[in-house]
Scaffold this motif. Sequence first.
Motif, PDB file in Angstrom:
ATOM      1  N   HIS A 260       0.798  -1.225   0.000  1.00 15.75           N
ATOM      2  CA  HIS A 260       0.000   0.000   0.000  1.00 15.75           C
ATOM      3  C   HIS A 260       0.834   1.281   0.000  1.00 15.75           C
ATOM      4  N   GLN A 263       2.559   3.164  -3.102  1.00 14.68           N
ATOM      5  CA  GLN A 263       1.743   3.982  -4.001  1.00 14.68           C
ATOM      6  C   GLN A 263       2.329   5.397  -4.100  1.00 14.68           C
ATOM      7  N   SER A 268      -3.611   7.847  -3.240  1.00 13.91           N
ATOM      8  CA  SER A 268      -3.496   6.488  -3.781  1.00 13.91           C
ATOM      9  C   SER A 268      -3.268   5.468  -2.675  1.00 13.91           C
ATOM     10  N   SER A 272      -5.762   2.390  -1.950  1.00 11.12           N
ATOM     11  CA  SER A 272      -5.234   1.028  -1.900  1.00 11.12           C
ATOM     12  C   SER A 272      -5.624   0.334  -0.601  1.00 11.12           C
ATOM     13  N   GLU A 276      -8.282  -3.191   0.295  1.00  7.53           N
ATOM     14  CA  GLU A 276      -7.676  -4.394   0.892  1.00  7.53           C
ATOM     15  C   GLU A 276      -8.773  -5.371   1.328  1.00  7.53           C
TER      16      GLU A 276
END
Length: 384
Positions: A260, A263, A268, A272, A276
Motif C-alpha cells: 500500500h 503507491q 493512492s 489502496s 484491501e
Amino acid sequence: MSKPEPSLVECDEVRTRVDNRIGFIELNRPQALNALSLPMIRAMHAALDAWRDDPRVLAVVAHSAHARAFCAGGDVRYFYEAGRRGDVAARDAFFTEEYALDHAIFTYGKPYIALMQGVVMGGGMGISQGAHRTGGLRIVSETTKMAMPETRIGLFPDVGAGWFLARTPGAIGRYLAVTGSTIDAADALYAGLADAYLDTSAIPALIEALASAQFADAKDVLACVEGFASRTAPPLARPGEGGRSVTLSLAATRTWIDRHFAQPDVTSIVESLEAETEPGAREWAQETIRVMRERSPLSMAVSLEVVARAEGPMSDCLRRDLDLTRSIFDHGDIVEGVRARIVDKDDRPVWRIARIEDVTRAEVENMFVSAWTPDTHPLRHLLG
C-alpha cells in the motif's frame, strides 16, 4: 600562535564531561522528557566541537539521566510561541542550530554511541540516528518508543530523518513518515533504525564499564559496548492503544506496508488501503486509514515527498528541512496542530486542507520552495 581550544557551554539540561577517554553527553531535562531546548542544542554542539580533534577523546556516548526518555523531540512550545508572535528569526535560529547539530553528529569523525531508552521521537531521532554513520551504535531497549510523529501536529519528519527513512527496507520509511506510528526495539532493528539491543537494567553497568575500562583506541570502546549489547531484541508484549487490538510488528505487516505505501501519493495509499480484502490485512488497513484521517493531509503529502527526495546527501536533506519549516508555518498546519494537540489539548485540529483527497500536487510542490538562495541559505556551509 596556536589555535585556541573550543570551550564547553554551561547548561543544566545537558551534562557534558570527559571520563576515561569517553565524551559523555547526558540529557537532563526530565520535566520535558529531554525535549531539546536551544541551550541544550548549543551545549551539545559545543561539546562535540571541543572533542572532535581532541586526542584524549576516543568516542562519544549520548544518554539520558532519566529512564522515561532519551529525547522526546524539539521544544515544540518554543517554536510554536515564536510562530504565534511572528518571531521568524527566533524560529529560524532554533531549527538552523538543531539541524546543524544533527549534521555534526552525522559527519562526526569519532564513534558516537546513542543509548536510546524510553521515548525517542522527533529531535531525539536527529541526535541519535547519525550514530550509525560515525561507526558508532544506536542502542535500543525494552522501553524504547521510537517515532517521527510530526504529521499528528501538522509538521513533517525533519532533523534529517527523511534520509534514514528513505533507506529502510521496502516502503517502511514511507509508512512511518506518513502515519507517525510508534515502533519498539525489535521494529527499530528490523527497519535498520537501530544497531543493537540492551536491557535498561544493564545501562548503569555499561556506563560504569566505560568509565573504568582500559581503552587503547575507539575499537576498544566499541568492543566494550558490544560486549553488553545484542544484535537482536527479545520478544516484547505489544499492547494495543485506546482499547484497540494488539499492535502488530513491522515484520508481520511488511507485506501489507509494501503493497500500500509504495503507491505514489497519499490519496493512492488510502484508495489502496480501502481496497484491501485479505483477512487480517483488512483490519490493519482500516486501522491505518483511521490513523491517517486524524493526521494533517498536507503534512502527510509533504512527508511522503520528504522521503522520496532524500536520495542525496544529508546536507541537502537538512537544507530542505529548513526550507520546509518556513513553508509549514507560512502555509501549513503546524500552529493549529500544536494548539489542538499540545496547548489546548482539545484534539480537534482544523486542518487547512480538510481531506486527503483534496491535496494537490501543486500545493505539495509549493511547500518545497526555499525562502533563501543557495548563497544565503543558513545551512549553505554543510557538506556531506
